[in-house]
Write an enzyme that holds these catalytic residues in place. Sequence first.
Site, mmCIF file in Angstrom:
data_model
loop_
_atom_site.group_PDB
_atom_site.id
_atom_site.type_symbol
_atom_site.label_atom_id
_atom_site.label_comp_id
_atom_site.label_asym_id
_atom_site.label_seq_id
_atom_site.Cartn_x
_atom_site.Cartn_y
_atom_site.Cartn_z
ATOM 1 N N ASP A 80 -15.921 30.089 -1.743
ATOM 2 C CA ASP A 80 -16.969 30.005 -0.720
ATOM 3 C C ASP A 80 -18.158 29.293 -1.362
ATOM 4 O OD1 ASP A 80 -19.106 30.326 0.951
ATOM 5 O OD2 ASP A 80 -18.696 32.424 1.454
ATOM 6 N N PHE A 102 -21.219 38.039 -0.445
ATOM 7 C CA PHE A 102 -21.697 37.843 0.930
ATOM 8 C C PHE A 102 -20.967 36.641 1.515
ATOM 9 C CE2 PHE A 102 -24.309 36.057 4.282
ATOM 10 C CZ PHE A 102 -24.555 37.185 5.049
ATOM 11 N N LYS A 141 -24.029 25.428 5.481
ATOM 12 C CA LYS A 141 -25.466 25.274 5.212
ATOM 13 C C LYS A 141 -25.911 23.819 5.074
ATOM 14 C CE LYS A 141 -26.388 29.781 3.112
ATOM 15 N NZ LYS A 141 -27.157 30.464 4.147
#
Length: 352
Positions: A136, A48, A165
Amino acid sequence: MFGYDMVLPMNTGAEGVETALKLARKWGYEKKKIPKDEAIIVSCCGCFHGRTLAAISMSCDNEATRGFGPLLPGHLKVDFGDSVALEKIFQENGDRVAGFLFEPIQGEAGVIIPPDGYLKSVRNLCSKYNVLMIADEIQSGLARSGKMLACDWEEVRPDVVILGKALGGGVIPVSAVLADKDVMLCIQPGEHGSTFGGNPLASAVAVASLDVIRDEKLAERSAQMGEELRNLLVNIQQKFPNYIKEVRGRGLFSAVELNSKHLLPISAYDICLKLKERGVLAKPTHDTIIRLTPPLSMSLDELQEGVNALHEVLELDLPQMQKTKPQNISSVAPTICDRCGRNLYGSPNEDI
Ligand SMILES: Cc1ncc(COP(=O)(O)O)c(C=O)c1O
């Protein structure tokens, strides 16, 4: 702090991924001399990377991709954790592969930890075939897994790191792409950017959150608390072995995988709703996995309280829900990936 020459700040995580992919393509053409428009990015099944077009073009999540085609060309998929398959792809397409984009621990897929040695193999293969290793770390990084970066578990240094985030301290969108000059300067001023990328407020918040993570030793704290969390969860698993198939994680990046056969017709989503009623926010991933990413600042008592809530849901709420919820077969149908045809996350029929 991370030992890279340069940082390119953006806003959301998905924009960070877009930036890294553009950087990889540009580097591929300028430095690796890939023929025009032939650059390939390799990414992992079950990954994802966000919701923009380039990010969903890497995705195996049907909900993310259906109805949004055509997806981006110049992309190949490989199983996460399989370095033999990765080398085969590099051998067959190596001259055109610009980057390998991966999560060192797959988050949305359900906190999937690769086999020991995988990150080192990825590093070696990327160096051998002159491919940019693009980590990532938007979810796994910044102390979440018990290390500053999840790649630190195997002491490997990716060529490109994407952060997001927690970089915004939970209040401001800010993401960042880290790379050395030989890679980063393939993008020249004017060739990429965003109005708000690197704005003063977001940058100040990012610097402050990094200071907090370092000064409050949140990576060490995450590692210790994560051990505690998993011990507590394993106790619950021993009490409810029919319901809980596996407890896994690194640091405060954990998951409880449920055994849907014994849970039917209840899903991880239903359990999470009950957890919310008992004061705990947790995220279901797919039908059977509960992902637990508590705040790194949480106290041991709060952790215990959260785990008690899960205990109560399984002991008190679940039998009640099983009696009252109508059977709905479609809600537990296996997830077959549109692209590779695999049952990505297991079906109830497979559970033992
Ligand atoms: C690994 C990973 N990459 C990228 C993203 C996308 O980040 P954002 O939602 O900020 O665009 C996420 C979000 O969950 C993520 O977990």
